[in-house]
Design a protein around this motif. Structure first.
Motif, short mmCIF file in Angstrom:
data_model
loop_
_atom_site.label_atom_id
_atom_site.label_comp_id
_atom_site.label_asym_id
_atom_site.label_seq_id
_atom_site.Cartn_x
_atom_site.Cartn_y
_atom_site.Cartn_z
N VAL A 113 6.25 16.26 12.44
CA VAL A 113 7.55 16.55 11.86
C VAL A 113 7.81 18.05 11.85
N SER A 114 6.75 18.86 11.85
CA SER A 114 6.93 20.32 11.85
C SER A 114 7.39 20.84 13.20
N ASN A 115 7.39 19.99 14.23
CA ASN A 115 7.92 20.41 15.54
C ASN A 115 9.43 20.61 15.48
N LEU A 116 10.08 19.97 14.52
CA LEU A 116 11.51 20.21 14.28
C LEU A 116 11.63 21.52 13.51
N LEU A 117 12.30 22.49 14.09
CA LEU A 117 12.21 23.87 13.61
C LEU A 117 13.28 24.25 12.59
N PHE A 139 8.22 4.52 5.44
CA PHE A 139 8.14 5.68 6.34
C PHE A 139 6.89 6.46 5.96
N VAL A 140 6.02 6.74 6.94
CA VAL A 140 4.76 7.44 6.71
C VAL A 140 4.75 8.75 7.49
N VAL A 141 4.35 9.82 6.83
CA VAL A 141 4.23 11.14 7.47
C VAL A 141 2.86 11.72 7.15
N GLU A 142 2.19 12.21 8.19
CA GLU A 142 0.94 12.97 8.04
C GLU A 142 1.27 14.43 8.31
N LEU A 143 0.99 15.31 7.36
CA LEU A 143 1.37 16.71 7.51
C LEU A 143 0.41 17.61 6.74
N GLY A 144 0.09 18.74 7.34
CA GLY A 144 -0.74 19.72 6.68
C GLY A 144 -0.01 20.42 5.55
N VAL A 145 -0.77 20.82 4.54
CA VAL A 145 -0.22 21.63 3.45
C VAL A 145 -0.17 23.08 3.93
N PRO A 146 0.96 23.77 3.78
CA PRO A 146 1.04 25.16 4.24
C PRO A 146 -0.11 26.01 3.67
N PRO A 147 -0.82 26.75 4.53
CA PRO A 147 -2.04 27.45 4.08
C PRO A 147 -1.77 28.81 3.45
N LEU A 148 -0.74 28.90 2.64
CA LEU A 148 -0.35 30.20 2.10
C LEU A 148 -1.36 30.74 1.09
N VAL A 175 9.23 33.73 4.63
CA VAL A 175 10.67 33.76 4.36
C VAL A 175 11.38 32.65 5.14
N GLU A 176 11.05 32.51 6.41
CA GLU A 176 11.69 31.52 7.27
C GLU A 176 10.97 30.17 7.25
N GLN A 177 9.85 30.09 6.54
CA GLN A 177 9.00 28.89 6.55
C GLN A 177 8.62 28.51 7.98
N SER A 178 8.33 29.52 8.79
CA SER A 178 7.95 29.29 10.17
C SER A 178 6.47 29.64 10.38
N LEU A 179 5.88 28.97 11.33
CA LEU A 179 4.46 29.11 11.61
C LEU A 179 4.26 28.99 13.11
N VAL A 180 3.46 29.88 13.67
CA VAL A 180 3.10 29.79 15.08
C VAL A 180 1.60 29.56 15.17
N SER A 181 1.20 28.46 15.81
CA SER A 181 -0.21 28.18 16.04
C SER A 181 -0.63 28.77 17.37
N HIS A 182 -1.63 29.65 17.34
CA HIS A 182 -2.14 30.31 18.54
C HIS A 182 -3.48 29.68 18.91
N ALA A 203 6.75 22.57 5.73
CA ALA A 203 7.48 22.08 4.56
C ALA A 203 6.48 21.64 3.51
N TRP A 204 6.79 21.90 2.25
CA TRP A 204 5.94 21.49 1.15
C TRP A 204 6.11 20.01 0.88
N PRO A 205 5.11 19.35 0.30
CA PRO A 205 5.25 17.93 -0.04
C PRO A 205 6.49 17.64 -0.89
#
Length: 246
Positions: A113-117, A139-148, A175-182, A203-205
């Motif tokens: 779901v985080s692929n939707l920007l 509806f089921v979603v598997e998502l990581g918790v933001p590692p802030l 600020v933008e709630q954006s994350l880039v995985s390298h 996104a937070w739970p």
């Protein structure tokens, strides 16, 4: 149109081989068992079905599965595992694409779901899930918790994998709630590394719960993994289940 980045041919061909942990029997067994129980005797729809990592074994479990997938290259890999009659796939994005019929289960795994920007697209994804669900469906979603919590002041990068063949870290814009995985992945034995990156909107739970409410869904359950461990403040991800009113 969608903000999701497209998986190309090379990435699709490497996907299964590079996700050995996620394709392992313990992970898939727990995932498929969890989803099959929720599907019951109904049909399941997987958003962003990819190469069929979850959809194919769920179909083998006896659950009729349909998929939506943006990348034709990912679908081509899936087609080597199962034919269209057994597991139909519609090419399109998970926020707006509609397939015929009603489903007892719609699911979206592995942070997809985080692929939707944008927030708007993520809200539309929840609405699209609700559109496909029969009354009482989930509806089921598997998502990581933001590692802030791992970011001290002034730091923008968090490592998530440091191993012999792979180095992975996330750079985060709170600020933008954006994350880039390298990703730096070792290819072959000559010491060369292949570099890749993917963009995400985290996104937070609680934010997902609000998206679900906008879509007419109510939260039924939240756990830390597919085995059903309790979700706590230290959980790195969550599996969340929302229900459409009967």
């Amino acid at each position: 149109m969608t903000s999701s980045e497209m998986w190309g041919r090379d990435a699709a061909e490497r996907y299964d081989a590079e996700e050995t942990e996620m394709t392992s029997a313990p992970v898939l067994g727990a995932t498929v068992g969890f989803l099959a129980e929720l599907a019951g005797d109904g049909r399941a729809l997987e958003f962003a079905i990819g190469t069929g990592r979850v959809g194919v074994p769920l179909r083998e479990r006896g659950v009729p599965v349909t998929g939506i997938e943006l990348s034709e290259h990912m679908t081509a890999v899936l087609r080597r595992k199962v034919d269209e009659d057994t597991l139909p796939v519609v090419i399109g994005d998970m926020a707006t694409t509609v397939v015929p019929g009603e489903f007892s289960l719609v699911y979206l795994v592995y942070n997809t779901v985080s692929n939707l920007l944008t927030q708007d697209e993520q809200v539309e994804c929840f609405r699209n899930a609700a559109r496909h669900l029969r009354p009482g469906g989930r509806f089921v979603v598997e998502l990581g918790v933001p590692p802030l919590r791992f970011l001290p002041p002034g730091q923008v990068a968090v490592p998530f994998d440091v191993s012999e063949r792979h180095l992975g870290f996330d750079t985060i814009d709170p600020v933008e709630q954006s994350l880039v995985s390298h990703h730096f992945t070792r290819d072959g034995e000559d010491g060369r590394y292949r570099r890749g990156a993917s963009r995400h909107r985290y996104a937070w739970p609680a934010e997902l719960d609000l998206m679900a409410r906008i879509a007419g869904l109510e939260r039924e359950r939240r756990v830390a993994d597919w085995d059903g461990a309790p979700f706590t403040q230290d959980s790195p991800k969550h599996i969340s289940v929302w229900r459409k009113s009967a």
